[in-house]
Design a protein around this motif. Sequence first.
Motif, mmCIF file in Angstrom:
data_model
loop_
_atom_site.group_PDB
_atom_site.id
_atom_site.type_symbol
_atom_site.label_atom_id
_atom_site.label_comp_id
_atom_site.label_asym_id
_atom_site.label_seq_id
_atom_site.Cartn_x
_atom_site.Cartn_y
_atom_site.Cartn_z
ATOM 1 N N VAL A 87 39.806 9.902 1.607
ATOM 2 C CA VAL A 87 39.658 9.104 0.391
ATOM 3 C C VAL A 87 38.638 9.746 -0.549
ATOM 4 O O VAL A 87 38.897 9.921 -1.754
ATOM 5 N N ALA A 88 37.465 10.099 -0.006
ATOM 6 C CA ALA A 88 36.439 10.745 -0.822
ATOM 7 C C ALA A 88 36.916 12.113 -1.313
ATOM 8 O O ALA A 88 36.649 12.501 -2.456
ATOM 9 N N ARG A 89 37.647 12.838 -0.464
ATOM 10 C CA ARG A 89 38.188 14.156 -0.857
ATOM 11 C C ARG A 89 39.123 14.028 -2.041
ATOM 12 O O ARG A 89 39.030 14.798 -3.016
ATOM 13 N N ASP A 90 40.013 13.052 -1.999
ATOM 14 C CA ASP A 90 40.980 12.873 -3.082
ATOM 15 C C ASP A 90 40.289 12.432 -4.374
ATOM 16 O O ASP A 90 40.623 12.920 -5.471
ATOM 17 N N ALA A 91 39.337 11.515 -4.264
ATOM 18 C CA ALA A 91 38.620 11.050 -5.452
ATOM 19 C C ALA A 91 37.840 12.197 -6.100
ATOM 20 O O ALA A 91 37.817 12.339 -7.331
ATOM 21 N N ALA A 92 37.203 13.025 -5.268
ATOM 22 C CA ALA A 92 36.455 14.164 -5.804
ATOM 23 C C ALA A 92 37.391 15.166 -6.470
ATOM 24 O O ALA A 92 37.058 15.763 -7.511
ATOM 25 N N PHE A 93 38.576 15.360 -5.887
ATOM 26 C CA PHE A 93 39.542 16.293 -6.469
ATOM 27 C C PHE A 93 39.952 15.832 -7.870
ATOM 28 O O PHE A 93 40.006 16.626 -8.814
ATOM 29 N N LEU A 94 40.229 14.551 -8.018
ATOM 30 C CA LEU A 94 40.606 14.027 -9.334
ATOM 31 C C LEU A 94 39.458 14.153 -10.324
ATOM 32 O O LEU A 94 39.679 14.422 -11.519
ATOM 33 N N ALA A 95 38.231 13.958 -9.849
ATOM 34 C CA ALA A 95 37.075 14.125 -10.736
ATOM 35 C C ALA A 95 36.960 15.571 -11.211
ATOM 36 O O ALA A 95 36.647 15.842 -12.384
ATOM 37 N N VAL A 96 37.214 16.519 -10.311
ATOM 38 C CA VAL A 96 37.180 17.945 -10.693
ATOM 39 C C VAL A 96 38.282 18.246 -11.700
ATOM 40 O O VAL A 96 38.080 19.010 -12.657
ATOM 41 N N VAL A 97 39.453 17.642 -11.522
ATOM 42 C CA VAL A 97 40.553 17.829 -12.477
ATOM 43 C C VAL A 97 40.128 17.372 -13.870
ATOM 44 O O VAL A 97 40.266 18.103 -14.863
ATOM 45 N N GLY A 98 39.611 16.136 -13.964
ATOM 46 C CA GLY A 98 39.208 15.612 -15.263
ATOM 47 C C GLY A 98 38.106 16.425 -15.900
ATOM 48 O O GLY A 98 38.162 16.747 -17.094
ATOM 49 N N ALA A 99 37.088 16.789 -15.119
ATOM 50 C CA ALA A 99 35.971 17.571 -15.663
ATOM 51 C C ALA A 99 36.430 18.959 -16.091
ATOM 52 O O ALA A 99 35.976 19.489 -17.115
ATOM 53 N N GLY A 100 37.351 19.544 -15.313
ATOM 54 C CA GLY A 100 37.822 20.891 -15.649
ATOM 55 C C GLY A 100 38.582 20.928 -16.961
ATOM 56 O O GLY A 100 38.427 21.865 -17.753
ATOM 57 N N VAL A 101 39.413 19.918 -17.219
ATOM 58 C CA VAL A 101 40.143 19.866 -18.488
ATOM 59 C C VAL A 101 39.199 19.507 -19.633
ATOM 60 O O VAL A 101 39.276 20.085 -20.721
ATOM 61 N N TYR A 102 38.296 18.585 -19.396
ATOM 62 C CA TYR A 102 37.346 18.188 -20.443
ATOM 63 C C TYR A 102 36.481 19.371 -20.883
ATOM 64 O O TYR A 102 36.088 19.461 -22.055
ATOM 65 N N ALA A 103 36.197 20.292 -19.956
ATOM 66 C CA ALA A 103 35.353 21.449 -20.281
ATOM 67 C C ALA A 103 35.985 22.346 -21.333
ATOM 68 O O ALA A 103 35.286 23.184 -21.939
ATOM 69 N N ARG A 104 37.278 22.168 -21.615
ATOM 70 C CA ARG A 104 37.926 22.992 -22.634
ATOM 71 C C ARG A 104 37.331 22.755 -24.022
ATOM 72 O O ARG A 104 37.516 23.575 -24.919
ATOM 73 N N ARG A 105 36.620 21.663 -24.207
ATOM 74 C CA ARG A 105 36.007 21.403 -25.508
ATOM 75 C C ARG A 105 34.981 22.476 -25.864
ATOM 76 O O ARG A 105 34.628 22.635 -27.033
ATOM 77 N N TRP A 106 34.469 23.192 -24.871
ATOM 78 C CA TRP A 106 33.498 24.259 -25.125
ATOM 79 C C TRP A 106 34.163 25.622 -25.241
ATOM 80 O O TRP A 106 33.522 26.650 -25.067
ATOM 81 N N GLY A 107 35.418 25.639 -25.565
ATOM 82 C CA GLY A 107 36.109 26.881 -25.883
ATOM 83 C C GLY A 107 36.484 27.702 -24.657
ATOM 84 O O GLY A 107 36.598 27.186 -23.534
ATOM 85 N N PRO A 108 36.692 29.020 -24.848
ATOM 86 C CA PRO A 108 37.143 29.874 -23.741
ATOM 87 C C PRO A 108 36.219 29.830 -22.526
ATOM 88 O O PRO A 108 36.702 29.887 -21.393
ATOM 89 N N ARG A 109 34.913 29.732 -22.752
ATOM 90 C CA ARG A 109 33.988 29.700 -21.607
ATOM 91 C C ARG A 109 34.164 28.418 -20.799
ATOM 92 O O ARG A 109 34.237 28.456 -19.564
ATOM 93 N N GLY A 110 34.238 27.288 -21.482
ATOM 94 C CA GLY A 110 34.455 26.038 -20.775
ATOM 95 C C GLY A 110 35.778 26.037 -20.028
ATOM 96 O O GLY A 110 35.875 25.528 -18.899
ATOM 97 N N HIS A 111 36.802 26.610 -20.661
ATOM 98 C CA HIS A 111 38.114 26.695 -20.013
ATOM 99 C C HIS A 111 38.029 27.506 -18.725
ATOM 100 O O HIS A 111 38.531 27.085 -17.672
ATOM 101 N N ALA A 112 37.389 28.690 -18.789
ATOM 102 C CA ALA A 112 37.297 29.561 -17.610
ATOM 103 C C ALA A 112 36.517 28.890 -16.484
ATOM 104 O O ALA A 112 36.923 28.940 -15.314
ATOM 105 N N LEU A 113 35.398 28.255 -16.819
ATOM 106 C CA LEU A 113 34.590 27.591 -15.796
ATOM 107 C C LEU A 113 35.349 26.412 -15.187
ATOM 108 O O LEU A 113 35.268 26.162 -13.983
ATOM 109 N N GLY A 114 36.090 25.666 -16.023
ATOM 110 C CA GLY A 114 36.869 24.554 -15.512
ATOM 111 C C GLY A 114 37.960 25.005 -14.558
ATOM 112 O O GLY A 114 38.179 24.389 -13.511
ATOM 113 N N VAL A 115 38.663 26.086 -14.914
ATOM 114 C CA VAL A 115 39.717 26.611 -14.045
ATOM 115 C C VAL A 115 39.122 27.099 -12.728
ATOM 116 O O VAL A 115 39.666 26.848 -11.640
ATOM 117 N N PHE A 116 37.987 27.790 -12.813
ATOM 118 C CA PHE A 116 37.378 28.332 -11.593
ATOM 119 C C PHE A 116 36.923 27.206 -10.668
ATOM 120 O O PHE A 116 37.079 27.294 -9.442
#
Length: 518
Positions: A87-116
């Motif tokens: 349960v905690a694993r799945d919730a954390a995974f979804l949080a990483v998904v949301g944060a990774g996409v949201y990081a795109r607001r900071w341009g190419p650097r945010g995108h790369a860090l979010g994908v990584f």
Amino acid sequence: MFAAPDPGRLRLRAATRAVLGIALAVALCGLAGHSLVAAVTGGLAALLALFTVTDPTVRGQAVTTAMLPAAGLPVLALAAALHDHPVARDAAFLAVVGAGVYARRWGPRGHALGVFAFMSYFVTQFLGTVPAQLPELYAAVLLSLATAAAVRFGAWCYERRLPPVPAVPAPGDGTGLRRVTTRQAVQATVGAGFALLVGQMLSHERWYWAVGATWWIFVNTTSRGETLVRGFRRFLGTLIGIGAGALVAVPLHGAPVPSAVLIAVCVFGIFYAAPVSYTWMMLAVTVMASLLYGLLGLLDAGLLALRLLETGVGMAGAVLAVLFVLPITTDATTNGWIGRALHSVHASAAAAAARLAGDEQADPTPHIRDLEALLARVRLSLAPLVHPLNPLRVRKGRALRVMELLDACAAEARALALVAADASHDVRLTVACWRVEAAVQALTEAAPTGGGAPPGAAADDRPEPATTAHPVPQEADATAVRATEHPALRHLQALEQALVGLEDPLQRPVRLQSSARS
């Protein structure tokens, strides 16, 4: 893929460098005594460092590469620590998904860090990582990133001889839920949640494939239509790749040497195809994943069929999210990109006019580079309208006409920039540039009703034409007649004609985003 143009052989260079960098990283992991799991993790880290880091300057790329461990290593530890807590694993995974996409607001650097960060979590599910393996995986990741950086910035840094790639942020970004990246973060999280739940119904071991499919469908898309087209292409590429994997990877039974050679071929295909064909790229990714599972001793025909099903679930999650959760329409996104492209046409013509008027400091070249980058985004945004499966023929025809005329504008702007560098002062050239400026302003000014029709809008929805507020001097009437007397005049006349031709398919009034004027 192979018929697509490759100016300066940049795709060939990038693909060849990627094979060398990743192969060297994996080889060094082997020489360091790391396990196969650690070598795979290190190879993926090197691939991501070479693939996702796209800052406009070499210095920016180096900084982003140096920041990757800060984004990936904590996520790697979190995923390993939650391995036995679903349960905690799945919730954390979804949080990483949301944060990774949201990081795109900071341009190419945010995108790369979010994908990584996302892929660091994903690879722990792929390999079944537990906390005891973390020290070895950390060492492999750091060694591989250092190796990839040495190849990219030391041994083969061809970007130092190239002009910086213009950064192209999304048009019309607002605040809160009006911001595109915020809306996409919500969409991706909801879509990934759907994929996670349904994916686990299909398989308690390989459910993460569905989440990964949802994630990658959202990467490099902005509008609803772009996401739908990308989802279709991902599924098609996976389907063809599974067939190829069954023919290539299954008979090998994990044989190390031929598997390693074919993985190198797949890496080359990923980098070579990515800029021009997402379907071909996904074919290469799927075959590579099949070969990796073969090396790990887990590959069989049933696993390949499961991957296709999980990919379909991931695509369904993405489709449902973009259709029903804070949708971002294709028309609104397309108009934003077209407005900015027209602004670049205007800027390049104005710089050419200044140069032709005797200003030696005026240079249209940077505006031409911006225009090329913006046209690439226009093509991506128009892809849903020009897709072969689009049943709306009228909208498809208008979209194709828009792209054709914008390409004509770009060609004339490039030619004009070359001529302006050597042209002598001529008042007729300045007057012709004024005509181009008037045409651009007529296209980009707000309509009297305050709204603009999208490129594919129906003719009945077309607003009344606005009267241009940009008069052209009477001397310009003779410009067209004497256009053949000077190459610059010919290019300016052709550019003006292309802009005038855009009035009909664009329905005339397209708002120029305020961010484009800054």
